[in-house]
Design a protein around this motif. Structure first.
Motif, PDB file in Angstrom:
ATOM      1  N   ARG A   1       0.829  -1.208   0.000  1.00 46.08           N
ATOM      2  CA  ARG A   1       0.000   0.000   0.000  1.00 46.08           C
ATOM      3  C   ARG A   1       0.866   1.262   0.000  1.00 46.08           C
ATOM      4  O   ARG A   1       0.569   2.234  -0.701  1.00 46.08           O
ATOM      5  CB  ARG A   1      -0.940  -0.007   1.208  1.00 46.08           C
ATOM      6  CG  ARG A   1      -2.162  -0.897   1.017  1.00 46.08           C
ATOM      7  CD  ARG A   1      -3.006  -0.968   2.262  1.00 46.08           C
ATOM      8  NE  ARG A   1      -4.292  -1.631   2.000  1.00 46.08           N
ATOM      9  CZ  ARG A   1      -4.999  -2.271   2.902  1.00 46.08           C
ATOM     10  NH1 ARG A   1      -4.569  -2.350   4.145  1.00 46.08           N
ATOM     11  NH2 ARG A   1      -6.145  -2.839   2.588  1.00 46.08           N
ATOM     12  N   GLN A   2       1.922   1.234   0.781  1.00 45.98           N
ATOM     13  CA  GLN A   2       2.794   2.412   0.784  1.00 45.98           C
ATOM     14  C   GLN A   2       3.531   2.555  -0.545  1.00 45.98           C
ATOM     15  O   GLN A   2       3.718   3.668  -1.043  1.00 45.98           O
ATOM     16  CB  GLN A   2       3.798   2.344   1.934  1.00 45.98           C
ATOM     17  CG  GLN A   2       4.554   3.663   2.095  1.00 45.98           C
ATOM     18  CD  GLN A   2       5.523   3.640   3.254  1.00 45.98           C
ATOM     19  OE1 GLN A   2       6.506   2.918   3.217  1.00 45.98           O
ATOM     20  NE2 GLN A   2       5.238   4.437   4.276  1.00 45.98           N
ATOM     21  N   ALA A   3       3.939   1.439  -1.138  1.00 52.73           N
ATOM     22  CA  ALA A   3       4.582   1.503  -2.458  1.00 52.73           C
ATOM     23  C   ALA A   3       3.644   2.122  -3.489  1.00 52.73           C
ATOM     24  O   ALA A   3       4.076   2.907  -4.347  1.00 52.73           O
ATOM     25  CB  ALA A   3       5.014   0.109  -2.902  1.00 52.73           C
ATOM     26  N   LEU A   4       2.353   1.783  -3.410  1.00 55.16           N
ATOM     27  CA  LEU A   4       1.382   2.363  -4.335  1.00 55.16           C
ATOM     28  C   LEU A   4       1.278   3.870  -4.129  1.00 55.16           C
ATOM     29  O   LEU A   4       1.198   4.632  -5.098  1.00 55.16           O
ATOM     30  CB  LEU A   4       0.010   1.720  -4.132  1.00 55.16           C
ATOM     31  CG  LEU A   4      -0.136   0.256  -4.549  1.00 55.16           C
ATOM     32  CD1 LEU A   4      -1.554  -0.227  -4.266  1.00 55.16           C
ATOM     33  CD2 LEU A   4       0.204   0.060  -6.015  1.00 55.16           C
ATOM     34  N   GLU A   5       1.273   4.294  -2.893  1.00 57.82           N
ATOM     35  CA  GLU A   5       1.194   5.725  -2.621  1.00 57.82           C
ATOM     36  C   GLU A   5       2.431   6.438  -3.161  1.00 57.82           C
ATOM     37  O   GLU A   5       2.331   7.505  -3.784  1.00 57.82           O
ATOM     38  CB  GLU A   5       1.063   5.971  -1.118  1.00 57.82           C
ATOM     39  CG  GLU A   5       0.857   7.443  -0.786  1.00 57.82           C
ATOM     40  CD  GLU A   5       0.705   7.691   0.704  1.00 57.82           C
ATOM     41  OE1 GLU A   5       0.538   8.869   1.083  1.00 57.82           O
ATOM     42  OE2 GLU A   5       0.760   6.725   1.464  1.00 57.82           O
TER      43      GLU A   5
END
Length: 227
Positions: free
Chosen positions: A80-84
């Motif tokens: 999820r953080q990589a997507l952000e």
């Protein structure tokens, strides 16, 4: 007019054929095991995630153990953080290579979150350790940036804020530097799953993460060396 209609029909047939081919790749890859190299490129950097076909595609691949559960619970917020980070790069970056890489990260990791969630649901396990509720939203304001995530390469709130404020060439370099560390954390978690996990599909996903994100680390290091 007739020529226009023929061109439109050909374009529509081309899109249908492409969608059908992608669906076939997803279905085949979802049925693969940890040794299926064909699924690696589909998941990371070369097209849609191989895990995106159905929510339950990996739940029948043998038993699972604590290592599988930990892998899924840790990889969900990590992805999820990589997507952000990738979405920030797509908006702030000035370099086509960085924007392309960010788009590939989105294509690979967004569907993988859903399959990881489906495994935890099938196993009767929460998405967040020690909690019966699902993990928070993708925004970094809702994520835990404490020391517990440091070993997995998670960004702190300050680092995410710095990336959000960067522009142009500064955003390119900041994204590459931070995502290298982020990917290194994912590779470390995936290597642990490959060593200690039991679930066939989870180990296959871990193998894909190691291969795909290791290659992306090389690309980002080369990018930084050239700047």
């Amino acid at each position: 007019m007739h020529g226009f209609l023929r061109t439109t029909r050909r374009a529509r047939r081309g899109r249908i054929a492409l969608a059908s081919a992608a669906a076939a790749v997803l279905l085949l890859a979802a049925c693969g095991d940890a040794g299926d190299d064909a699924s690696h490129g589909a998941r990371h950097g070369a097209g849609p995630s191989a895990t995106a076909t159905t929510g339950g595609s990996g739940t029948a691949s043998g038993g699972f153990n604590d290592a599988d559960v930990t892998f899924a619970q840790q990889m969900i917020p990590h992805h999820r953080q990589a997507l952000e980070m990738a979405r920030l790069a797509e908006r702030r970056s000035s370099d086509p290579e960085i924007r392309k890489l960010a788009g590939q990260i989105e294509v690979a990791q967004d569907p993988e979150i859903e399959i990881l969630r489906s495994w935890l649901k099938a196993w009767g396990k929460p998405e967040s350790p020690g909690s019966g509720t699902e993990h928070g939203a993708t925004g970094h304001g809702n994520m835990d940036h404490g020391g517990g995530h440091g070993a997995s390469g998670m960004m702190s709130a300050d680092e995410m804020s710095r990336l959000e404020k960067a522009e142009g060439a500064d955003a390119d370099r900041e994204f590459a530097r931070l995502m290298i560390r982020h990917h290194e954390g994912a590779v470390a978690m995936a290597e642990e799953e490959r060593r200690n996990g039991r679930h066939t599909k989870a180990k296959a996903l871990a193998a894909a993460v190691v291969k795909g994100q290791s290659a992306e680390i090389v690309r980002m290091k080369r990018f930084l060396d050239s700047r």
